[in-house]
Design a protein around this motif. Sequence first.
Motif, PDB file in Angstrom:
ATOM      1  N   THR A  44       0.918  -1.243   0.121  1.00  0.00           N
ATOM      2  CA  THR A  44      -0.592  -0.226   0.216  1.00  0.00           C
ATOM      3  C   THR A  44       1.007   1.264   0.178  1.00  0.00           C
ATOM      4  O   THR A  44       0.205   2.341  -0.286  1.00  0.00           O
ATOM      5  N   ARG A  48       0.760   3.980  -3.061  1.00  0.00           N
ATOM      6  CA  ARG A  48       0.033   5.596  -1.841  1.00  0.00           C
ATOM      7  C   ARG A  48       1.772   6.616  -2.824  1.00  0.00           C
ATOM      8  O   ARG A  48       1.816   8.051  -3.089  1.00  0.00           O
ATOM      9  N   THR A  83      -8.735   2.072  -2.720  1.00  0.00           N
ATOM     10  CA  THR A  83      -8.374   1.807  -0.892  1.00  0.00           C
ATOM     11  C   THR A  83      -9.055   0.262  -0.579  1.00  0.00           C
ATOM     12  O   THR A  83     -10.226   0.193  -1.070  1.00  0.00           O
ATOM     13  N   GLN A  84      -8.778  -0.089   0.133  1.00  0.00           N
ATOM     14  CA  GLN A  84      -9.371  -1.737   0.678  1.00  0.00           C
ATOM     15  C   GLN A  84     -10.289  -1.568   1.131  1.00  0.00           C
ATOM     16  O   GLN A  84     -11.724  -2.459   1.275  1.00  0.00           O
ATOM     17  N   ASP A 158      -5.804  -1.014  -4.099  1.00  0.00           N
ATOM     18  CA  ASP A 158      -4.974  -2.059  -2.842  1.00  0.00           C
ATOM     19  C   ASP A 158      -6.465  -3.155  -2.459  1.00  0.00           C
ATOM     20  O   ASP A 158      -7.576  -2.679  -2.314  1.00  0.00           O
ATOM     21  N   SER A 189      -2.677  -5.139  -5.901  1.00  0.00           N
ATOM     22  CA  SER A 189      -1.824  -5.622  -4.893  1.00  0.00           C
ATOM     23  C   SER A 189      -3.910  -6.846  -3.775  1.00  0.00           C
ATOM     24  O   SER A 189      -5.130  -6.489  -4.348  1.00  0.00           O
TER      25      SER A 189
END
Length: 304
Positions: A44, A48, A83-84, A158, A189
């Motif tokens: 992450t 970023r 985002t996750q 992510d 990811s």
Amino acid sequence: MTAAIDVHGLSKAFGDKRVVDDVSIRVEAGRVTGFLGPNGSGKTTTMRMLCGLLTPDAGEGTCLGLDFRRQSREIKRRTGYMTQKFSLYEDLTIGENLEFVARVYGLDRRRQRVTAALDQLGLASRRNQPAGALSGGWKQRLALAAAVLHEPSLLLLDEPTAGVDPKARREFWDEIHALAAGGLTVMVSTHYMDEAERCHDIAYIAYGRLMARGTTGALIEQSRLVTFRAEGEGADRLASELAGRPGVEMAAPFGSALHVSGVDRAALEAAIAPFRDRFAWRETRPTIEDVFIHLMNRAEDNFA
């Protein structure tokens, strides 16, 4: 091929912990690159930094042809980042969330863009449904729609399918490949091995260091792993007896069978020799999961 990402010596520390340590990575335009590694490995943080959300301590290179340190503002505008954790407004409807995102980016033809995004990701019939009432899979579709609404050149995802059911995961990946076919570069990811195999190539990072890079097939070959598969009554319970023997790097049940792997063929064959008569053994091609466990076992935990 044109590189969408080409950075060298990327590093980042928080306090006395170096989370990303001298990472160099190149991603070709229009490719889907899987970014894998254990929790806390720096995935992450790396993403970023690439899109300008974090300032690196060191590193040089380009992202979308722009200096990723000096031109981070422009890179942000040309990047979609998912985002996750679901980060849209749960009390707004799907349509309202996308209209809000369109306004944030200052997009023209907002209504047409939102309608097109809803149609593309199968959300049109749910336009007026509150985001908070959606299942995990539909939330991820909405988040993806928001991430690509401004037509980015680079998409960073992510762990986008964490906690999503298999059918929704497959449909999500179909959308990712459709976007890549249109020229979008994707870095994603994931912890799922089946998803890793759906990527064009893979980058494996462990505790801040890039340990492997290439296609799934290339990484399996580079690992030099030798794997034997045992089948028969109770084969899956043999792992504890083999673990720790010379030559055995890993012994893991696969259903009712057992995979035993190592890089020293002679030592590995000696380790399984006492069990040859009890089970049916055959040499098999290592899986990408075998390779990642092998890499993880050899990585040094910088937070230990």
